[in-house]
Scaffold this motif. Structure first.
Motif, PDB file in Angstrom:
ATOM      1  N   VAL A   1      91.972  38.835  59.917  1.00  0.00           N
ATOM      2  CA  VAL A   1      92.146  37.706  59.005  1.00  0.00           C
ATOM      3  C   VAL A   1      91.613  36.432  59.642  1.00  0.00           C
ATOM      4  CG1 VAL A   1      93.806  36.317  57.723  1.00  0.00           C
ATOM      5  CG2 VAL A   1      94.147  38.789  57.937  1.00  0.00           C
ATOM      6  N   ASN A   2      91.946  36.241  60.917  1.00  0.00           N
ATOM      7  CA  ASN A   2      91.479  35.067  61.649  1.00  0.00           C
ATOM      8  C   ASN A   2      90.814  35.511  62.944  1.00  0.00           C
ATOM      9  OD1 ASN A   2      92.611  32.908  59.920  1.00  0.00           O
ATOM     10  ND2 ASN A   2      94.585  33.762  60.559  1.00  0.00           N
TER      11      ASN A   2
ATOM     12  N   ILE B   1      80.713  33.656  62.692  1.00  0.00           N
ATOM     13  CA  ILE B   1      81.589  32.950  61.754  1.00  0.00           C
ATOM     14  C   ILE B   1      80.758  32.113  60.777  1.00  0.00           C
ATOM     15  CG2 ILE B   1      83.324  31.119  61.562  1.00  0.00           C
ATOM     16  CD1 ILE B   1      84.561  32.187  64.158  1.00  0.00           C
TER      17      ILE B   1
ATOM     18  N   ASP C   1      89.384  34.036  66.592  1.00  0.00           N
ATOM     19  CA  ASP C   1      89.353  32.906  67.516  1.00  0.00           C
ATOM     20  C   ASP C   1      87.897  32.529  67.767  1.00  0.00           C
ATOM     21  OD1 ASP C   1      89.454  31.112  69.604  1.00  0.00           O
ATOM     22  OD2 ASP C   1      90.700  32.349  70.901  1.00  0.00           O
ATOM     23  N   LYS C   2      87.514  31.319  67.407  1.00  0.00           N
ATOM     24  CA  LYS C   2      86.117  30.900  67.517  1.00  0.00           C
ATOM     25  C   LYS C   2      85.615  30.886  68.954  1.00  0.00           C
ATOM     26  CE  LYS C   2      87.215  25.926  67.453  1.00  0.00           C
ATOM     27  NZ  LYS C   2      86.826  25.664  68.857  1.00  0.00           N
TER      28      LYS C   2
END
Length: 256
Positions: free
Chosen positions: A95-96, A56, A98-99
């Motif tokens: 799109v997103n 990320i 989860d870190k």
């Protein structure tokens, strides 16, 4: 899934990464492509990998970095324009992310390739992106990154199942066994060892290759997004473009 058995992921799902900010109709010397370049949370055949957190933080640094042939930095054939992530199973864009996830997913990139720099390579790549070609998906992409630190992952190519060694003394003792430092990538008892890249990570680009280190396969282009176009028609289109490019090159301003 067996180690490095390539999935049948539909990389056509990466089509939105093919550069649209570049007018590919006017810039006939460029071809837009997209591809998966690495797998996050899974160690590759070279024994290297990164976590979700690192991915990320660093993924957008791939933008504007060069693409080359078989990791030969003197054979640059394009540059990266878009960067993101895709699902490990079907290459649909994420799109997103989860870190905190330790499940595998892909680093996905979009780039332009220079048609006039290496014509033989370009023709091979073009045919590789054509679903009707006998060499479809023969060319893939493989990441290139620089880094300042690493930890050692023990026991599994999947990050979530590996034991992480972060003690500097233990790392120094085990360093010589890592593939990245000339080792076999395993301990004397056969336990696999991997290098978890951490710290300052510097994406340097990608190499187009026939043998990617990660569990990725194939490249798509704007031409491959029209499956009704047969190989013969594609050849006709590219032949005309090549002829146009030759005419332009004959009038290049630096030529004396």
């Amino acid at each position: 899934i067996n180690n490095f058995v390539l999935s049948k992921a539909n990389i056509q799902n990466l089509k939105s990464l093919i550069p649209t900010q570049v007018d590919l109709e006017k810039n006939i010397d460029l071809m837009g492509v997209a591809f998966n370049a690495a797998v996050v949370n899974e160690f590759n055949k070279n024994g290297d990998g990164i976590s979700t957190e690192t991915a990320i933080e660093s993924v957008q640094q791939f933008v504007h970095k060069p693409t080359n042939i078989e990791h030969d930095k003197k054979r640059v054939v394009g540059h990266i324009v878009n960067a993101g992530f895709s699902d490990y199973s079907d290459s649909s864009l994420l799109v997103n992310v989860d870190k905190d996830t330790k499940d595998p997913f892909n680093i996905a990139l979009g780039a332009v390739v220079y048609k006039t720099v290496d014509k033989d390579f370009f023709e091979t790549l073009r045919r590789s992106t054509n679903p009707n070609s006998k060499i479809h998906n023969s060319v893939s992409a493989s990441w290139e990154v620089g880094f300042s630190e690493y930890k050692i992952a023990v026991g599994s190519k999947n990050l979530k199942d590996a034991e992480i060694i972060s003690d500097p003394n233990q790392i120094m003792e085990m360093k010589a066994m890592l593939r990245g430092f000339g080792g076999k990538g395993r301990m004397d008892d056969g336990t696999p060892l991997y290098r978890l890249i951490v710290g300052n990570v510097y994406p340097l680009g990608i190499g187009f290759t026939m043998k990617p280190a990660a569990n990725v396969k194939g490249v798509i282009s704007e031409e491959s997004m029209t499956p009704e176009v047969k190989e013969v028609k594609a050849i006709e289109i590219n032949t005309k473009q090549s002829q146009d490019l030759e005419k332009i090159a004959a009038k290049i301003s630096q030529k004396i």
